[in-house]
Design a protein around this motif. Structure first.
Motif, short mmCIF file in Angstrom:
data_model
loop_
_atom_site.label_atom_id
_atom_site.label_comp_id
_atom_site.label_asym_id
_atom_site.label_seq_id
_atom_site.Cartn_x
_atom_site.Cartn_y
_atom_site.Cartn_z
N VAL A 539 25.51 67.16 82.25
CA VAL A 539 25.07 68.38 81.55
C VAL A 539 25.36 69.62 82.40
CG1 VAL A 539 23.02 69.60 80.74
CG2 VAL A 539 23.34 67.23 80.13
N THR A 540 25.17 69.49 83.71
CA THR A 540 25.43 70.62 84.61
C THR A 540 26.92 70.95 84.65
OG1 THR A 540 23.53 69.98 85.96
CG2 THR A 540 25.10 71.49 86.95
N GLU A 541 27.76 69.91 84.79
CA GLU A 541 29.20 70.14 84.98
C GLU A 541 29.90 70.55 83.69
OE1 GLU A 541 30.54 66.45 86.61
OE2 GLU A 541 29.16 66.58 88.31
N TRP A 542 29.53 69.95 82.56
CA TRP A 542 30.24 70.20 81.32
C TRP A 542 29.59 71.29 80.47
CZ3 TRP A 542 30.71 64.31 79.88
CH2 TRP A 542 31.63 63.72 80.73
N LEU A 567 27.22 65.97 71.91
CA LEU A 567 26.26 65.18 71.12
C LEU A 567 25.36 64.40 72.06
CD1 LEU A 567 25.26 64.13 68.36
CD2 LEU A 567 26.96 62.31 68.55
N PHE A 568 24.05 64.60 71.93
CA PHE A 568 23.05 63.87 72.71
C PHE A 568 22.46 62.77 71.82
CE2 PHE A 568 21.98 67.88 75.40
CZ PHE A 568 23.19 67.74 76.04
N MET A 569 22.61 61.53 72.25
CA MET A 569 22.09 60.39 71.50
C MET A 569 21.04 59.69 72.35
SD MET A 569 25.79 58.87 70.33
CE MET A 569 26.33 58.77 72.03
N GLY A 570 19.96 59.27 71.69
CA GLY A 570 18.92 58.57 72.42
C GLY A 570 17.64 58.50 71.64
N PRO A 571 16.67 57.69 72.12
CA PRO A 571 15.40 57.56 71.41
C PRO A 571 14.58 58.83 71.46
CG PRO A 571 15.31 56.42 73.51
CD PRO A 571 16.73 56.87 73.33
N HIS A 700 30.13 62.90 74.08
CA HIS A 700 28.97 62.13 73.63
C HIS A 700 28.22 61.64 74.87
CE1 HIS A 700 31.82 62.03 70.31
NE2 HIS A 700 30.83 61.74 69.49
N ILE A 701 26.93 61.94 74.94
CA ILE A 701 26.09 61.52 76.07
C ILE A 701 24.92 60.72 75.53
CG2 ILE A 701 24.67 62.28 78.02
CD1 ILE A 701 26.38 64.79 78.17
N ASN A 702 24.74 59.54 76.08
CA ASN A 702 23.66 58.65 75.65
C ASN A 702 22.46 58.79 76.59
OD1 ASN A 702 22.24 56.62 74.31
ND2 ASN A 702 23.08 55.03 75.60
N PHE A 703 21.29 59.03 76.05
CA PHE A 703 20.05 59.14 76.81
C PHE A 703 19.30 57.81 76.67
CE2 PHE A 703 21.29 63.40 76.53
CZ PHE A 703 20.53 64.19 77.37
N PRO A 704 19.34 56.94 77.68
CA PRO A 704 18.73 55.61 77.54
C PRO A 704 17.23 55.64 77.84
CG PRO A 704 19.80 55.76 79.65
CD PRO A 704 20.00 57.09 78.99
#
Length: 772
Positions: A539-542, A567-571, A700-704
């Motif tokens: 998130v910081t770099e991009w 796009l942030f994906m996660g619960p 696309h970044i996945n938040f586990p």
């Protein structure tokens, strides 16, 4: 190296030194990003942006935090507006204005009056904040903190009363049952003691019972004292070995070094502000004084130069007059015919290049079977990019300017007068140039009238045809072309789309540790989740660095392509919304919320969705940097099956109405150089169209879910933040194990709900019972 240079820049007081260090700091960040891109290219796991270097860190005995680029503190520094940085790029800007003079065409008087009436779009952060505050005051918009409880159950009053009654009845019956069980146990115990006395197995003397009771109490007390001594010895040993921090008293906490460092940093920040104010006043003072003393000499010199140029121009062009004063700046661009010597040198250079190519080809054919040469091909030395060359030039410039300076004088700590004079001279020259050019234009007009030539300068009509490119705007933007940016921004604030946060959000609030076995998982077939620390760095770099710095954004887009959407994906409760707000807060960007819950009942008229998207895009582009936030993306980009089920729905309703216009304007209206980022969030990826998501979102970044170690860390931090006391005997590791499936938001919410002020006071006053 970067952290040290950033700390040096953050605590330096001298404003001119800070100006020279800032480019080197940005170039250093660019170089780090270039190295990270090369690491991704040579990653063990192909087509993966996650690079695990835990084995290298273990060999070098380094902390994994070394790999993470912290959010630069100079992004939050509001002491250097564009006026301050103009001194660095003054020559480039003056050349741009000269080029614009050649492209100037006569504008209509109606457009000029409209432009004069409309408020100018603010460029600096202070001007933008003044706009936002003015709109909020005029419309009396309350900056309320969003209190969201993702795990709360929606119910009406009747359901709430029934639930309370049910729980209360259950509690009463449980208490009665416990009383009955305790009475029954007591009766059984009395019957057992009577039986043992009757059979002679036990005496009923009170003294023996008292002795047994005292012995039991003594045993327990001695055990407690012994365990406390051993625990104290253990803590002292761990503190001696450096494995545990020493517990400090209140006096030691007040006199601790971190607090002293913080006080010194705050003091230096105030000194920085004072020095910057003095420096800014000195620029205007020295500029006015120098202009007053040298203005007439410079104007006469420039006027004489241009008049001599007119004479030479007429001599070379058969008595013709130049068309405008702007041609004076093009006099050096006239191509001179090449001499015979220059032509011969060019031919010799071409032959030399051909000879080098032939020798290279021979070498490659001869050494094809050589194993040493094959090994050299696989070695990656890393090419010297433009960032490396510019960084070297920046360091050389700083050393040349500041190494030989005498810094002992008191005035030097504020600013250097001689440097200001050198930097202000081009500004004065540029201002006088504009005045002299107007005089030259008048002289040319007079000369034409004297020679009896009518002014027929209506060839700029061709340039009007070139301006027809501006008419190729999307149809949606034509709907709002009559409105000014201020009116559109006012409208977005009233509707709740544009937001100003009452408290700042920081990326450091997104807690999480690294994956210490990532390289081992890369060797196996196991696909590992993104660690929470890697999410922070991505998130910081991009997101944050390109939004916050113009130079970093330009280099990243030039070398690796622009990132316009993420796009942030996660619960639910994994920190997606908080990170989107942190991106806007860290870079002082405008936050525009286009979530389905907000745009549900606005712009419902015909072509309302086109107006909405066009308004948001135009405001974001003109007041950049900006973050366009879309929560519940699955409603905007629904899967085909879901869309078919809703065929009976009325047109103009639903969040998916903005999908087509959003994708069109993203491609056609937003350019590579625009610092506008679209951030989408979803917790139900299955309900989202895969093709639409892949086309629209660049990253696309996945938040586990956090693992057990991260859960342990989260429980500890949130308990302390909410006023709880963490004892060594507290089983926080077991708490981390049993809360599998909890997200960061759920852990934080649990701590906030449990650790209330009333409960903390009650725990301090009376000790809790085991039943509680």
């Amino acid at each position: 190296m970067y952290r040290k240079l950033e700390a040096c820049y953050d605590q330096m007081i001298h404003p001119q030194k800070r100006l020279d260090i800032r480019p080197a700091l940005e170039l250093l960040v660019i170089r780090i990003l270039e190295i990270k891109e090369k690491l991704i290219e040579h990653n063990r796991r192909p087509h993966s942006t996650l690079v695990h270097l835990d084995d290298v860190l273990m060999d070098l005995k380094l902390d994994p935090r070394v790999l993470e680029i912290p959010v630069p503190r100079w992004l939050r520094d509001n002491m250097e507006p564009d006026e301050h940085l103009k001194l660095l790029n003054l020559e480039e800007k003056s050349e741009e204005t000269k080029e614009k003079k050649t492209k100037k065409t006569a504008t209509d008087s109606k457009k000029a009056t409209k432009a004069a009436e409309e408020p100018k779009v603010p460029q600096t952060l202070a001007e933008k904040n003044a706009w936002y505050d003015k709109i909020i005051e005029e419309n009396k918009i309350q900056e309320e903190e969003e209190v969201t409880e993702p795990f709360a159950y929606e119910m009406d009053i009747v359901m709430a009363i029934r639930l309370i009654q049910k729980n209360e009845r259950g509690r009463q019956w449980r208490r009665r049952l416990l009383q009955i069980i305790s009475i029954r146990r007591r009766a059984l115990k009395d019957a057992e003691t009577k039986r043992r006395i009757r059979e002679g197995l036990e005496t009923s003397s009170v003294t023996e019972k008292d002795n047994k009771a005292t012995l039991l109490i003594q045993k327990r007390l001695k055990g407690l004292i012994a365990r406390a001594k051993i625990e104290k010895m253990r803590q002292e040993e761990l503190q001696f070995l450096g494995m545990m921090e020493k517990t400090m008293t209140k006096e030691e906490k007040l006199n601790a070094t971190p607090l002293k460092i913080k006080a010194i940093e705050d003091k230096r920040k105030k000194e920085q502000e004072d020095a910057y104010a003095d420096f800014k006043n000195a620029i205007t003072r020295i500029k006015d004084a120098k202009k007053l003393n040298e203005e007439f000499d410079i104007r006469d010199k420039m006027y004489d130069e241009r008049m001599m140029w007119i004479i030479d121009y007429r001599r070379d062009h058969g008595g013709k007059l130049p068309k405008s004063a702007a041609e004076f700046y093009k006099r050096a661009d006239v191509a001179k015919p090449k001499t015979e010597e220059e032509l011969a040198a060019e031919e010799a250079a071409k032959k030399a290049k051909k000879g080098k190519k032939d020798t290279k080809a021979k070498k490659t054919t001869k050494k094809k079977g050589d194993k040493k040469e094959v090994k050299k091909e696989y070695l990656w030395t890393g090419p010297t990019t433009d960032a490396v060359i510019q960084l070297q030039n920046a360091t050389d410039k700083y050393s040349q300017v500041w190494e030989k300076k005498d810094e002992t004088s008191e005035d030097f700590t504020k600013y250097d007068k001689e440097m200001i004079k050198e930097q202000v001279t081009p500004l004065i020259d540029h201002e006088i140039e504009l005045e002299v050019d107007k005089l030259i234009e008048a002289e040319l007009a007079n000369l034409e009238l004297q020679e009896g030539k009518k002014k027929k300068k209506k060839k700029p009509k061709k340039k009007k045809k070139k301006k027809a490119k501006a008419k190729k705007l999307p149809a949606a933007l034509k709907l709002i072309s009559k409105k000014s940016t201020y009116e559109l921004l006012n409208e977005l604030f009233v509707l709740g789309v544009a937001k100003k946060f009452s408290k700042p959000f920081r990326v450091s609030e997104f807690l999480g540790d690294y994956n210490y076995i990532g390289s081992i998982e890369d060797m196996s077939k196991h696909v590992n989740d993104t660690s929470l620390a890697q999410i922070r760095s991505m998130v910081t770099e991009w997101g944050i660095l390109p939004l916050g710095s113009k130079s970093i954004h330009e280099t990243i887009t030039r070398n690796y392509g622009s990132i316009k959407s993420m796009l942030f994906m996660g619960p639910q409760g994994s920190g997606k919304t908080m990170m989107a707000k942190a991106m806007a807060s860290e870079t002082y960007s405008l936050f525009l919320d286009v979530s389905p819950a907000i745009i549900e009942n606005i712009y419902t008229e015909k072509k309302g969705e086109d107006k909405l998207v066009a308004t948001v895009m135009r405001v974001a582009k003109e007041l950049q940097p900006a973050v366009i936030y879309i929560d519940e993306c699955e409603m905007v980009f629904p899967a085909k099956k879901k869309a078919k089920k809703k065929k009976g729905a009325k047109k103009g309703k639903g969040a998916s109405r903005i999908k087509s216009q959003l994708s069109k304007l993203k491609k056609s209206y937003l350019k590579k150089e625009d610092r506008v980022l679209i951030v989408g969030c979803t917790n139900t990826v299955d309900e989202m169209s895969v093709t639409d998501a892949q086309k629209f979102f660049d990253v696309h970044i996945n938040f586990p879910y956090p693992d057990s170690l991260n859960r342990k860390k989260l429980w500890g931090t949130f308990i302390v933040e909410n006023g709880g006391a963490m004892r060594l005997s507290f089983p926080i590791s077991t708490l981390g194990h049993i809360t599998e499936g909890y997200t960061t938001g759920s852990i934080k919410l649990a701590c906030e709900k449990v650790l209330t002020e009333q409960r903390i006071v009650a725990v301090c006053l009376c000790v809790s019972v085991a039943e509680e």
